[in-house]
Design a protein around this motif. Structure first.
Motif: not given
Length: 115
Positions: A88-93
């Protein structure tokens, strides 16, 4: 101040422009997948299409039943939560970077060449 250059494809520009302007009134580029409201449900939907995430989710659910409990319930959920949060953090960034690039392109000056 970089300029974006748009070249018409053929001689029917006026008719094409009238038709396209009704369908694409904003004429903006948008490559982002998520909005603030759709990030969590849409990202979870995409994450659970991966076989590994479904496997760990199945193990976490199975471990909540006392008859088949192998580990503590929280320990079984930990790998799934870590993997989901990291993704999720990777996709948000990634999506935020796409948003910034789209914003930069949409605010650039445009020069249209015509006959």
């Amino acid at each position: 101040n970089k300029w974006r250059i748009v070249l018409p494809h053929n001689g029917r520009q006026w008719e094409d422009w009238k038709q396209a302007s009704t369908f694409y009134s904003g004429n903006r580029i948008q490559t982002t997948k998520y909005t603030w409201f759709t990030f969590l449900p849409q990202n979870l939907f995409e994450q659970f299409h991966r076989l590994g995430n479904l496997y760990f989710f199945f193990l976490a659910i199975l471990n909540w039943f006392p008859q088949v409990e192998v580990f503590h319930r929280e320990i079984t959920m930990l790998p799934l939560i870590v993997v989901l949060l990291a993704s999720m953090i990777k996709d948000a960034i990634e999506d935020y970077r796409k948003y910034r690039i789209d914003k930069m392109i949409n605010s650039s000056k445009t020069r249209v060449y015509d006959k």
